[in-house]
Enzyme design. Structure first.
Site, PDB file in Angstrom:
ATOM      1  N   LYS A 119     -13.038  36.179  42.867  1.00  0.00           N
ATOM      2  CA  LYS A 119     -12.450  35.507  41.705  1.00  0.00           C
ATOM      3  C   LYS A 119     -12.421  36.392  40.480  1.00  0.00           C
ATOM      4  O   LYS A 119     -11.479  36.341  39.689  1.00  0.00           O
ATOM      5  CB  LYS A 119     -13.235  34.231  41.374  1.00  0.00           C
ATOM      6  CG  LYS A 119     -12.961  33.112  42.363  1.00  0.00           C
ATOM      7  CD  LYS A 119     -13.247  31.762  41.741  1.00  0.00           C
ATOM      8  CE  LYS A 119     -12.778  30.679  42.686  1.00  0.00           C
ATOM      9  NZ  LYS A 119     -13.084  29.336  42.212  1.00  0.00           N
TER      10      LYS A 119
ATOM     11  N   LYS B  94      -4.971  30.929  53.290  1.00  0.00           N
ATOM     12  CA  LYS B  94      -5.450  29.552  53.190  1.00  0.00           C
ATOM     13  C   LYS B  94      -4.474  28.698  52.382  1.00  0.00           C
ATOM     14  O   LYS B  94      -3.915  29.170  51.392  1.00  0.00           O
ATOM     15  CB  LYS B  94      -6.808  29.575  52.468  1.00  0.00           C
ATOM     16  CG  LYS B  94      -7.860  28.688  53.121  1.00  0.00           C
ATOM     17  CD  LYS B  94      -9.209  28.910  52.477  1.00  0.00           C
ATOM     18  CE  LYS B  94      -9.691  27.619  51.833  1.00  0.00           C
ATOM     19  NZ  LYS B  94     -11.090  27.674  51.384  1.00  0.00           N
TER      20      LYS B  94
ATOM     21  N   LYS C 171      -3.806  25.351  46.176  1.00  0.00           N
ATOM     22  CA  LYS C 171      -3.029  24.779  45.077  1.00  0.00           C
ATOM     23  C   LYS C 171      -2.482  25.875  44.179  1.00  0.00           C
ATOM     24  O   LYS C 171      -1.661  25.618  43.315  1.00  0.00           O
ATOM     25  CB  LYS C 171      -3.908  23.835  44.263  1.00  0.00           C
ATOM     26  CG  LYS C 171      -5.046  24.567  43.588  1.00  0.00           C
ATOM     27  CD  LYS C 171      -6.232  23.691  43.353  1.00  0.00           C
ATOM     28  CE  LYS C 171      -7.388  24.561  42.877  1.00  0.00           C
ATOM     29  NZ  LYS C 171      -8.656  24.255  43.435  1.00  0.00           N
TER      30      LYS C 171
END
Ligand code: TRP
Length: 343
Positions: free
Chosen positions: A114, A206, A209
């Site tokens: 991240k 994956k 969103k």
């Protein structure tokens, strides 16, 4: 002293819920209600480790709580609440910040992914994220956590924090009347197929969103037409379906669609392929679209009704928080004594 078997899990309100959240998490939470004491949290404090528009955060918090209930979690049985209503999460996570070591945190692959090149500019909270997650779990002395593969490292860290706490404070823990351990060993519970739902456009990524293409992700609140359209336009290869699972090897997109079908139908991949083996995508995709709509539409309808009834949602979340606090407050009282805080 044996620990009560207790299950805890959480979902972050940081985007619209999608099929991956449903099949990989929420749907797996439901049967555990029959066999365990279950606590399902909306982890709003985790969400703000990256910027969230406050109005979106509130909307997503309600949406996850509604999805839990619409998918079959019973708020009378499971404890359903949002994390920030139980301040003990923040308090325990601070203590865990002082138990966990910088080196442990720096090894977390989710943080590295991240933060990327940007680690000087991400929030301090993002670095401490796994310590708050350990606090979520151990505040209730939870013994089982249903999570996806990507959270396994965080659960190992949770066990390391519990172990170090039990060791560092062993004298105080003993003098409070506990045999050996204050916090339990927590197991991850990863079961069944289709834990990982992949993008409809790239079977190696994956479902998420944050995907650039809206067509790659099926949202729980998508209407029937949108769901059908996304499935019919999903990327596939030109081969027909194989008649057993081994034939899906090296076919990421095909494999993803078949495992979505299997998970939605509660059947094994082999069983699905016994029915569809030899068929083309022109047959399989409409069948998958119908199945997805028949499972998701009633849930979406109930979610809409629930999020439209704010007083009812607030009542449910407050009641859940009261029940969570009934477990958390006595634990924190003991933890403060163990650590040496004067009250
Ligand atoms: N980190 C989890 C995720 O990204 C969410 C989470 C926060 C969680 N606290 C938790 C999951 C406690 C299980 C238990 O999916």
């Amino acid at each position: 002293m044996p620990f009560t078997p207790r299950v805890f899990s959480g979902i972050k309100p940081s985007g619209d819920l999608h099929l991956g959240n449903y099949l990989g998490a929420i749907r797996r939470f439901v049967p555990l209600q029959d066999t365990h004491e279950t606590i399902y949290c909306v982890v709003d404090m985790h969400a703000i480790t990256v910027w969230q528009e406050p109005e979106d955060l509130r909307r997503w918090t309600y949406e996850i709580a509604a999805a839990y209930i619409a998918s079959g979690l019973n708020p009378e049985r499971s404890i359903i609440f949002n994390q920030s209503q139980v301040v003990e999460h923040a308090e325990l996570s601070w203590i865990f910040n002082c138990v966990a070591r910088m080196g442990w945190m720096a090894r977390m692959t989710q943080f590295k992914d991240k933060a990327g090149e940007n680690s000087e500019h991400v929030s301090l909270g993002l670095f401490a994220y796994p310590s708050l997650m350990a606090a979520d779990i151990l505040l209730y002395k939870s013994t089982g956590v249903p999570v996806g593969d990507d959270q396994k490292q965080h659960l190992e860290l949770t066990r390391d924090i519990a172990k170090k706490f039990n060791h560092d404070f062993r004298k105080q823990i003993k003098s409070l009347g506990f045999d050996e351990e204050y916090f339990p060993h927590t197991e991850s519970m990863v079961t069944g197929p289709a834990t990982r739902v992949m993008s409809l456009k790239d079977g190696k990524k994956k479902m998420s969103k944050s995907d650039a293409s809206d067509m790659s992700t099926i949202y729980m609140m998508d209407d029937a037409d949108t769901i059908s359209k996304k499935i019919k336009r999903a990327t596939t290869d030109p081969e027909p379906l194989p008649s057993e699972a081994a034939g899906l090897e090296g076919r990421a997109e095909a494999s993803n669609l078949v495992s979505i079908y299997a998970a939605l139908a509660d059947r094994s991949v082999d069983d699905v392929l016994r029915e569809f083996g030899g068929a083309g995508w022109g047959t399989f995709k409409p069948a998958l679209a119908d199945l997805a709509v028949s499972v998701l539409s009633p849930i979406a309808g109930e979610m809409r009704r629930l999020v439209g009834d704010k007083p009812e949602m607030d009542r449910i979340l407050r009641n859940g928080a009261d029940r969570a606090r009934a477990i958390a407050v006595p634990v924190m009282d003991e933890v403060r004594q163990i650590v040496g805080f004067v009250r």
